[in-house]
Design an enzyme around this catalytic site. Structure first.
Site, short mmCIF file in Angstrom:
data_model
loop_
_atom_site.label_atom_id
_atom_site.label_comp_id
_atom_site.label_asym_id
_atom_site.label_seq_id
_atom_site.Cartn_x
_atom_site.Cartn_y
_atom_site.Cartn_z
N TYR A 13 0.82 -1.21 0.00
CA TYR A 13 0.00 0.00 0.00
C TYR A 13 0.85 1.26 0.00
O TYR A 13 0.42 2.30 -0.49
CB TYR A 13 -0.94 0.00 1.21
N GLU A 162 6.31 7.82 5.80
CA GLU A 162 5.23 8.15 4.87
C GLU A 162 3.98 8.54 5.66
O GLU A 162 3.60 7.84 6.58
CB GLU A 162 4.95 6.96 3.95
N LYS A 222 6.86 10.09 13.20
CA LYS A 222 5.84 9.27 12.53
C LYS A 222 4.92 8.61 13.56
O LYS A 222 3.69 8.65 13.45
CB LYS A 222 6.53 8.21 11.65
N CYS A 278 -2.36 0.95 10.58
CA CYS A 278 -1.31 1.75 11.25
C CYS A 278 -1.61 2.17 12.68
O CYS A 278 -0.75 2.01 13.55
CB CYS A 278 -1.03 2.99 10.42
N1 LIG Z 1 -0.68 1.42 4.64
C1 LIG Z 1 -0.50 2.70 4.90
O1 LIG Z 1 -1.37 3.52 4.65
C2 LIG Z 1 0.80 3.19 5.47
C3 LIG Z 1 1.05 4.56 5.50
C4 LIG Z 1 2.26 5.02 6.01
C5 LIG Z 1 3.20 4.13 6.46
N2 LIG Z 1 2.95 2.79 6.41
C6 LIG Z 1 4.02 1.88 6.82
O2 LIG Z 1 4.66 1.42 5.63
C7 LIG Z 1 5.11 0.06 5.80
C8 LIG Z 1 4.52 -0.81 4.71
O3 LIG Z 1 3.12 -0.80 4.85
P1 LIG Z 1 2.17 -1.38 3.71
O4 LIG Z 1 0.78 -1.02 4.13
O5 LIG Z 1 2.66 -0.94 2.38
O6 LIG Z 1 2.41 -2.94 3.88
P2 LIG Z 1 2.02 -4.10 2.87
O7 LIG Z 1 1.89 -5.32 3.67
O8 LIG Z 1 0.89 -3.66 2.00
O9 LIG Z 1 3.31 -4.24 1.91
C9 LIG Z 1 4.54 -4.70 2.34
C10 LIG Z 1 5.14 -5.56 1.24
O10 LIG Z 1 6.48 -5.88 1.60
C11 LIG Z 1 6.75 -7.18 1.08
N3 LIG Z 1 7.93 -7.75 1.75
C12 LIG Z 1 8.06 -8.14 3.04
N4 LIG Z 1 9.30 -8.58 3.27
C13 LIG Z 1 9.98 -8.48 2.10
C14 LIG Z 1 11.31 -8.76 1.71
N5 LIG Z 1 12.19 -9.24 2.58
N6 LIG Z 1 11.66 -8.54 0.44
C15 LIG Z 1 10.77 -8.06 -0.45
N7 LIG Z 1 9.50 -7.76 -0.15
C16 LIG Z 1 9.11 -7.96 1.13
C17 LIG Z 1 5.49 -7.95 1.34
O11 LIG Z 1 5.41 -9.10 0.51
C18 LIG Z 1 4.41 -6.89 1.02
O12 LIG Z 1 3.96 -6.98 -0.32
C19 LIG Z 1 4.72 -0.33 7.22
O13 LIG Z 1 5.81 -0.08 8.06
C20 LIG Z 1 3.59 0.63 7.54
O14 LIG Z 1 3.47 0.87 8.91
C21 LIG Z 1 1.79 2.31 5.91
O1 LIG Z 2 -12.45 11.73 12.13
C1 LIG Z 2 -12.11 10.57 11.90
C2 LIG Z 2 -11.00 10.24 11.09
C3 LIG Z 2 -10.68 8.90 10.89
N1 LIG Z 2 -11.43 7.93 11.46
C4 LIG Z 2 -11.06 6.50 11.25
O2 LIG Z 2 -9.69 6.34 11.55
C5 LIG Z 2 -9.14 5.31 10.75
C6 LIG Z 2 -7.87 5.78 10.05
O3 LIG Z 2 -8.22 6.74 9.07
P1 LIG Z 2 -7.12 7.56 8.26
O4 LIG Z 2 -6.16 8.12 9.19
O5 LIG Z 2 -7.84 8.51 7.39
O6 LIG Z 2 -6.48 6.43 7.32
P2 LIG Z 2 -5.09 5.65 7.34
O7 LIG Z 2 -4.86 5.21 5.95
O8 LIG Z 2 -5.08 4.65 8.44
O9 LIG Z 2 -3.99 6.78 7.63
C7 LIG Z 2 -3.36 6.95 8.90
O10 LIG Z 2 -2.30 6.02 9.04
C8 LIG Z 2 -1.31 6.11 8.00
C9 LIG Z 2 -0.33 4.99 8.23
O11 LIG Z 2 0.65 5.29 9.16
C10 LIG Z 2 -0.67 7.50 8.05
O12 LIG Z 2 0.32 7.60 7.04
C11 LIG Z 2 -1.75 8.57 7.87
O13 LIG Z 2 -1.16 9.87 7.98
C12 LIG Z 2 -2.82 8.37 8.93
O14 LIG Z 2 -3.89 9.30 8.72
C13 LIG Z 2 -10.24 4.89 9.78
O15 LIG Z 2 -10.87 3.73 10.24
C14 LIG Z 2 -11.19 6.05 9.81
O16 LIG Z 2 -12.51 5.69 9.50
C15 LIG Z 2 -12.51 8.23 12.25
O17 LIG Z 2 -13.19 7.36 12.78
N2 LIG Z 2 -12.83 9.56 12.45
#
Ligand SMILES: NC(=O)c1ccc[n+]([C@@H]2O[C@H](COP(=O)([O-])OP(=O)(O)OC[C@H]3O[C@@H](n4cnc5c(N)ncnc54)[C@H](O)[C@@H]3O)[C@@H](O)[C@H]2O)c1
Ligand SMILES: O=c1ccn([C@@H]2O[C@H](COP(=O)(O)OP(=O)(O)O[C@H]3O[C@H](CO)[C@@H](O)[C@H](O)[C@H]3O)[C@@H](O)[C@H]2O)c(=O)[nH]1
Length: 466
Positions: A13, A162, A222, A278
């Site tokens: 993601y 991120e 973060k 997260c």
């Molecule tokens: N999902 C979000 O919105 C979000 C936002 C900000 C930060 N983050 C952080 O970013 C990181 C990744 O999150 P994500 O949601 O993208 O996770 P994800 O599970 O969607 O993707 C991670 C990918 O890494 C791959 N992977 C794992 N080990 C590996 C390896 N050794 N070599 C190659 N590929 C490997 C997995 O197969 C998987 O496809 C986490 O630390 C998360 O906390 C997530």
């Molecule tokens: O007023 C609000 C805002 C959010 N939510 C809920 O909170 C959760 C998280 O929402 P949101 O933060 O918008 O989505 P994420 O994709 O989880 O994003 C958060 O988590 C990410 C992973 O770390 C960060 O990068 C982002 O900045 C942070 O907003 C969801 O279930 C929302 O429905 C509520 O219930 N009420």
């Protein structure tokens, strides 16, 4: 130093959308996203753009524009590492499910595997960027592995967490509130590495929004940002319960407090509870870090945010049971929405999972409709809980592709995700085909109470008192 070749480990993601946007904004940089998950890479390479592994508004168009131009998806991790001058680590860092710190600490095994692989393969100096969310001071562990197991080449470690939110990832990446880069500015090589990453983002992000700090501040910022955001949701959810008892309305309270510029109006929507991959994971990680420094009051303070969120999910399902005359056994309850928020197919930690589990324990029959979440995912979410057998889950919960069918003969509808389309449904038609009295439990506060009550529904909205 000008970066021309980037490798991103982890095509999830974060890795997928983040690199797609860098590729779009920097056509002269070649980017290869690699993953051990072959199916995921195949899906990113698929010509069916509706089947990309991550659904995000606007993402498919960017993939169409950049893929095979300067963006590549591959399972050849070694080759991509070898060719790159800058390597982003964007692998998952879930909560540990075993050993010390089980249920709290971040599991860093995937990060360590990446560091060891980079060290083994790299024959030239590289900049390694932490994109994953990591406990503060992880960079020192990565550096130690790289320096001790590498081929004598130099590594600079940057932290570049991120902040994108799912559902708005593309917009968040194109117009970020800020870009945070942590690095070691005390040495020349560190300065060069920081500047190299600043230069990449400067292609589209205004300079004043690119913030540079030391590595530890960046890593901790973060976790802090997510803790503050989740805390706002738990705070407003705590108030929603008081509203229900007192006749106040949480939307009115949110509006009233949000107009105070010191509080601000965003992130004050009461809900059935926050989900997503997260918030819970990162706060648990923060709590674990605090405990590891013996900061027990700090740990307890942040843990309460999670406890409040659990309570919110449980009280939503309790309310359904209590309102339906204290039994839902054999009754059909329709869930509109399964994703943890609208505009995403992601269900990780979605409140719907816990609410469903609670109601299934009461022997309810659940019908689910979600516009983006697959049938396979919904059953996997339930099976992962190990509360009951897979066969029982399939027996008790059905999934419909048509929302009106999902609502037919239901005793109650529960809104679990705030998909916009739900607001425009033909609620009269839905009412006609339901058991009476027909109940709606709006866990997202998206439906019009007056309108639904006029149709005949018994309507319950989170945070709205009678
Ligand atoms: N999902 C979000 O919105 C979000 C936002 C900000 C930060 N983050 C952080 O970013 C990181 C990744 O999150 P994500 O949601 O993208 O996770 P994800 O599970 O969607 O993707 C991670 C990918 O890494 C791959 N992977 C794992 N080990 C590996 C390896 N050794 N070599 C190659 N590929 C490997 C997995 O197969 C998987 O496809 C986490 O630390 C998360 O906390 C997530
Ligand atoms: O007023 C609000 C805002 C959010 N939510 C809920 O909170 C959760 C998280 O929402 P949101 O933060 O918008 O989505 P994420 O994709 O989880 O994003 C958060 O988590 C990410 C992973 O770390 C960060 O990068 C982002 O900045 C942070 O907003 C969801 O279930 C929302 O429905 C509520 O219930 N009420």
């Amino acid at each position: 130093m000008k970066i021309t070749n980037i490798c991103c480990i982890g095509a999830g993601y974060v890795g997928g959308p983040t690199m797609a946007v860098i590729a779009k904004q920097c056509p002269d940089i070649k980017i290869t996203i690699v993953d051990i998950n072959e199916a995921r890479i195949a899906a990113w390479n698929s010509n069916n753009f509706n089947e990309l592994p991550v659904f995000e508004p606007g993402l498919a168009d960017i993939i169409k524009e950049t893929r095979e131009r300067n963006l590549y998806f591959s399972t050849d991790i070694d080759k991509a590492i070898d060719n790159a001058d800058m390597i982003f680590i964007s692998v998952n860092t879930p909560t540990k499910t075993y050993g010390k710190g089980k249920g709290m600490a971040a599991d860093l095994k995937y990060i360590e595997i990446c560091a060891r692989q980079i060290a083994k393969v790299a024959k030239q100096n590289k900049i390694v960027v932490e994109k994953s969310t990591l406990p503060v001071r992880t960079a020192s562990a990565i550096k130690s592995i790289l320096d001790n197991t590498g081929n004598g080449v130099q590594f600079q470690i940057l932290s570049n967490p991120e902040f994108l939110a799912e559902g708005t990832a593309v917009q968040d990446l194109l117009n970020p509130d800020r870009v945070l880069i942590g690095g070691d500015a005390s040495v020349k090589e560190g300065m060069v590495a920081i500047q190299a990453l600043v230069d990449i983002y400067s292609n589209w992000v205004p300079k004043e929004k690119i913030l540079t700090t030391n590595v530890w501040s960046s890593e901790l910022s973060k976790l802090t940002a997510n803790a503050f955001l989740a805390q706002r949701v738990s705070s407003i959810n705590a108030m929603s319960e008081i509203c229900e008892k007192t006749g106040a309305d949480i939307n009115e309270v949110s509006k009233a407090i949000g107009m105070d510029s010191r509080i601000g109006s965003k992130f004050l929507n009461a809900s059935v509870g926050f989900g997503g991959s997260c918030f819970q994971k990162d706060i648990l990680n923060l709590v674990y870090i605090a405990k590891s420094y013996d900061l027990n009051e700090v740990a307890n303070y942040w843990e309460q945010v999670i406890l409040m969120n659990e309570h919110q999910k449980n009280r939503f399902s309790d309310n359904i049971v209590n309102t339906l005359y204290n039994t839902v056994s054999g009754k059909k309850i329709t869930f509109l929405g399964w994703a943890f928020k609208k505009d995403t197919n992601d269900t990780r930690e979605s409140a719907a999972i816990k609410v469903a589990d609670n109601l299934l324990n009461e022997q309810a029959k659940i019908a689910v409709y979600d516009p983006k979440v697959s049938e396979k995912r919904i059953y996997a979410d339930l099976d992962d809980l190990s509360t009951r057998s897979s066969d029982e889950n399939k027996n008790l919960l059905t999934i419909n592709k048509d929302p009106y069918k999902a609502c037919e003969n239901s005793h109650a509808i529960a809104i679990l995700t705030e998909w916009d389309a739900f607001k425009n449904y033909d609620w009269k038609r839905i009412y006609k085909n339901m058991q009476k009295p027909a109940f709606v439990f709006d866990g997202r506060g998206i439906l019009d109470k007056k309108e639904l009550e006029e149709i005949g529904f018994t309507f319950y909205k989170i945070g709205s008192g009678k």
